[in-house]
Design an enzyme around this catalytic site. Structure first.
Site, PDB file in Angstrom:
ATOM      1  N   PRO A  10     -25.296 -42.943  39.185  1.00 31.55           N
ATOM      2  CA  PRO A  10     -24.584 -42.550  37.967  1.00 31.55           C
ATOM      3  C   PRO A  10     -24.017 -41.135  37.994  1.00 31.55           C
ATOM      4  O   PRO A  10     -24.658 -40.199  38.461  1.00 31.55           O
ATOM      5  CB  PRO A  10     -25.654 -42.666  36.870  1.00 31.55           C
ATOM      6  CG  PRO A  10     -26.959 -42.617  37.585  1.00 31.55           C
ATOM      7  CD  PRO A  10     -26.704 -43.257  38.927  1.00 31.55           C
ATOM      8  N   ASN A  11     -22.812 -41.037  37.479  1.00 32.07           N
ATOM      9  CA  ASN A  11     -22.073 -39.784  37.262  1.00 32.07           C
ATOM     10  C   ASN A  11     -21.523 -39.150  38.537  1.00 32.07           C
ATOM     11  O   ASN A  11     -20.771 -38.179  38.459  1.00 32.07           O
ATOM     12  CB  ASN A  11     -22.933 -38.759  36.492  1.00 32.07           C
ATOM     13  CG  ASN A  11     -23.336 -39.272  35.132  1.00 32.07           C
ATOM     14  OD1 ASN A  11     -22.487 -39.740  34.386  1.00 32.07           O
ATOM     15  ND2 ASN A  11     -24.611 -39.237  34.811  1.00 32.07           N
TER      16      ASN A  11
ATOM     17  N   ARG B  77     -16.423 -31.537  37.272  1.00 31.20           N
ATOM     18  CA  ARG B  77     -17.261 -30.812  36.314  1.00 31.20           C
ATOM     19  C   ARG B  77     -18.438 -30.176  37.048  1.00 31.20           C
ATOM     20  O   ARG B  77     -18.814 -30.631  38.118  1.00 31.20           O
ATOM     21  CB  ARG B  77     -17.822 -31.759  35.243  1.00 31.20           C
ATOM     22  CG  ARG B  77     -16.783 -32.612  34.601  1.00 31.20           C
ATOM     23  CD  ARG B  77     -16.989 -32.791  33.114  1.00 31.20           C
ATOM     24  NE  ARG B  77     -15.790 -33.390  32.542  1.00 31.20           N
ATOM     25  CZ  ARG B  77     -15.516 -34.698  32.553  1.00 31.20           C
ATOM     26  NH1 ARG B  77     -16.372 -35.524  33.062  1.00 31.20           N
ATOM     27  NH2 ARG B  77     -14.398 -35.154  32.046  1.00 31.20           N
TER      28      ARG B  77
ATOM     29  N   TYR C 155     -22.709 -28.757  41.735  1.00 30.10           N
ATOM     30  CA  TYR C 155     -22.449 -29.851  42.675  1.00 30.10           C
ATOM     31  C   TYR C 155     -21.272 -29.601  43.623  1.00 30.10           C
ATOM     32  O   TYR C 155     -20.941 -30.456  44.437  1.00 30.10           O
ATOM     33  CB  TYR C 155     -22.225 -31.160  41.893  1.00 30.10           C
ATOM     34  CG  TYR C 155     -23.445 -31.563  41.098  1.00 30.10           C
ATOM     35  CD1 TYR C 155     -24.632 -31.913  41.739  1.00 30.10           C
ATOM     36  CD2 TYR C 155     -23.431 -31.579  39.704  1.00 30.10           C
ATOM     37  CE1 TYR C 155     -25.762 -32.263  41.025  1.00 30.10           C
ATOM     38  CE2 TYR C 155     -24.560 -31.935  38.981  1.00 30.10           C
ATOM     39  CZ  TYR C 155     -25.716 -32.270  39.650  1.00 30.10           C
ATOM     40  OH  TYR C 155     -26.838 -32.617  38.942  1.00 30.10           O
TER      41      TYR C 155
ATOM     42  N   ASN D 242     -27.946 -42.002  47.214  1.00 26.21           N
ATOM     43  CA  ASN D 242     -28.026 -40.918  46.238  1.00 26.21           C
ATOM     44  C   ASN D 242     -28.087 -41.614  44.880  1.00 26.21           C
ATOM     45  O   ASN D 242     -27.051 -42.000  44.328  1.00 26.21           O
ATOM     46  CB  ASN D 242     -26.822 -39.971  46.323  1.00 26.21           C
ATOM     47  CG  ASN D 242     -26.983 -38.800  45.355  1.00 26.21           C
ATOM     48  OD1 ASN D 242     -27.851 -38.819  44.476  1.00 26.21           O
ATOM     49  ND2 ASN D 242     -26.152 -37.785  45.509  1.00 26.21           N
TER      50      ASN D 242
ATOM     51  N   ALA E 195     -29.585 -39.500  38.733  1.00 26.01           N
ATOM     52  CA  ALA E 195     -30.727 -39.315  37.826  1.00 26.01           C
ATOM     53  C   ALA E 195     -31.710 -40.493  37.856  1.00 26.01           C
ATOM     54  O   ALA E 195     -32.884 -40.333  37.485  1.00 26.01           O
ATOM     55  CB  ALA E 195     -30.223 -39.087  36.407  1.00 26.01           C
TER      56      ALA E 195
ATOM     57  N   GLU F 225     -33.042 -41.184  51.410  1.00 24.82           N
ATOM     58  CA  GLU F 225     -32.750 -40.649  50.077  1.00 24.82           C
ATOM     59  C   GLU F 225     -31.948 -39.370  50.247  1.00 24.82           C
ATOM     60  O   GLU F 225     -32.306 -38.505  51.052  1.00 24.82           O
ATOM     61  CB  GLU F 225     -34.069 -40.344  49.358  1.00 24.82           C
ATOM     62  CG  GLU F 225     -33.860 -39.673  48.011  1.00 24.82           C
ATOM     63  CD  GLU F 225     -35.180 -39.286  47.349  1.00 24.82           C
ATOM     64  OE1 GLU F 225     -36.266 -39.644  47.871  1.00 24.82           O
ATOM     65  OE2 GLU F 225     -35.114 -38.609  46.307  1.00 24.82           O
TER      66      GLU F 225
ATOM     67  N   HIS G 168     -29.593 -36.156  48.285  1.00 26.76           N
ATOM     68  CA  HIS G 168     -29.139 -35.422  47.103  1.00 26.76           C
ATOM     69  C   HIS G 168     -28.263 -34.261  47.540  1.00 26.76           C
ATOM     70  O   HIS G 168     -28.558 -33.606  48.551  1.00 26.76           O
ATOM     71  CB  HIS G 168     -30.324 -34.886  46.292  1.00 26.76           C
ATOM     72  CG  HIS G 168     -31.222 -35.976  45.822  1.00 26.76           C
ATOM     73  ND1 HIS G 168     -30.888 -36.812  44.775  1.00 26.76           N
ATOM     74  CD2 HIS G 168     -32.428 -36.401  46.280  1.00 26.76           C
ATOM     75  CE1 HIS G 168     -31.858 -37.693  44.621  1.00 26.76           C
ATOM     76  NE2 HIS G 168     -32.793 -37.470  45.522  1.00 26.76           N
ATOM     77  N   LEU G 169     -27.242 -34.004  46.764  1.00 30.80           N
ATOM     78  CA  LEU G 169     -26.382 -32.845  47.026  1.00 30.80           C
ATOM     79  C   LEU G 169     -27.157 -31.552  46.804  1.00 30.80           C
ATOM     80  O   LEU G 169     -27.099 -30.628  47.608  1.00 30.80           O
ATOM     81  CB  LEU G 169     -25.178 -32.880  46.077  1.00 30.80           C
ATOM     82  CG  LEU G 169     -24.240 -34.062  46.261  1.00 30.80           C
ATOM     83  CD1 LEU G 169     -23.486 -34.340  44.974  1.00 30.80           C
ATOM     84  CD2 LEU G 169     -23.279 -33.798  47.403  1.00 30.80           C
ATOM     85  N   SER G 170     -27.876 -31.502  45.689  1.00 37.35           N
ATOM     86  CA  SER G 170     -28.618 -30.294  45.322  1.00 37.35           C
ATOM     87  C   SER G 170     -30.054 -30.392  45.837  1.00 37.35           C
ATOM     88  O   SER G 170     -30.538 -31.477  46.165  1.00 37.35           O
ATOM     89  CB  SER G 170     -28.617 -30.141  43.793  1.00 37.35           C
ATOM     90  OG  SER G 170     -29.263 -31.257  43.181  1.00 37.35           O
TER      91      SER G 170
ATOM     92  N   ARG H  61     -34.911 -27.173  41.265  1.00 35.98           N
ATOM     93  CA  ARG H  61     -34.301 -27.327  39.943  1.00 35.98           C
ATOM     94  C   ARG H  61     -35.378 -27.630  38.882  1.00 35.98           C
ATOM     95  O   ARG H  61     -36.529 -27.299  39.081  1.00 35.98           O
ATOM     96  CB  ARG H  61     -33.212 -28.413  40.021  1.00 35.98           C
ATOM     97  CG  ARG H  61     -32.115 -28.051  41.029  1.00 35.98           C
ATOM     98  CD  ARG H  61     -31.006 -29.068  41.047  1.00 35.98           C
ATOM     99  NE  ARG H  61     -30.312 -29.131  39.768  1.00 35.98           N
ATOM    100  CZ  ARG H  61     -29.466 -30.098  39.420  1.00 35.98           C
ATOM    101  NH1 ARG H  61     -29.211 -31.072  40.267  1.00 35.98           N
ATOM    102  NH2 ARG H  61     -28.880 -30.088  38.236  1.00 35.98           N
TER     103      ARG H  61
END
Ligand code: CA2
Length: 144
Positions: free
Chosen positions: A10-11, A18, A23, A74, A77, A98, A100-102, A107
């Site tokens: 998602p997103n 944005r 990101y 990825n 959330a 798995e 993730h960009l970040s 975080r």
């Protein structure tokens, strides 16, 4: 030929439009092109998908059992909430990286938990868009 499913949750379709401070400025289309370059270099086949719906992601994971040798996920959330995605990955018994960009561990506390990690072969996070080619190389190497 080795075939890898790259699945984005998602997103992630909003990448580059944005929150560039979190990101980056790379769009998902740019990432797809980067993945295609890496796949060409390695001589493997990739399918690149994005979906905002948990059920659709689960359906794509189920279908991969017949068509792909491994999955790069990825899950956005859903990483932090979805027992259903974890169960889907466990059920197909395909190796999964798995991604993730970040760096989710640097975080908010709620991002430190990952249901996906429990069934993943390994985790790559914090390298931005470059994590995708890294994951393809790692999975391709694993699949031999
Ligand atoms: O770092 C990652 O790749 C994440 O999977 C991204 C998810 C986040 O919920 C995970 O904790 C870590 C969020 C993706 C949202 O992407 C956006 C892109 C542009 C603008 C807004 C959101």
């Amino acid at each position: 030929m080795t075939s890898i499913l790259i699945l984005n949750g998602p997103n992630l379709n909003l990448l580059g439009t944005r929150q560039p401070e979190v990101y980056g400025q790379t769009t998902l289309a740019d990432i797809q092109a980067l993945c295609a370059e890496t796949a060409k270099e390695l001589g493997c086949d990739i399918t690149f998908e994005q979906n905002n719906s948990e059920g659709a992601l689960i359906d794509l994971i189920h279908a991969a059992r017949e068509t792909h040798d491994g999955i790069i996920l990825n899950a956005g959330a859903y990483t932090h909430t979805s027992v259903a995605l974890m169960d889907a990955l466990a059920s197909v018994e395909l190796p999964c990286i798995e991604l993730h960009l970040s760096n989710i561990h640097a975080r908010e506390e709620f991002r430190h938990t990952s249901y996906i990690s429990k069934v993943a072969l390994g985790v790559i996070c914090g390298f931005g868009a470059q994590g995708y080619p890294l994951a393809i190389r790692a999975l391709h190497g694993h699949l031999g």
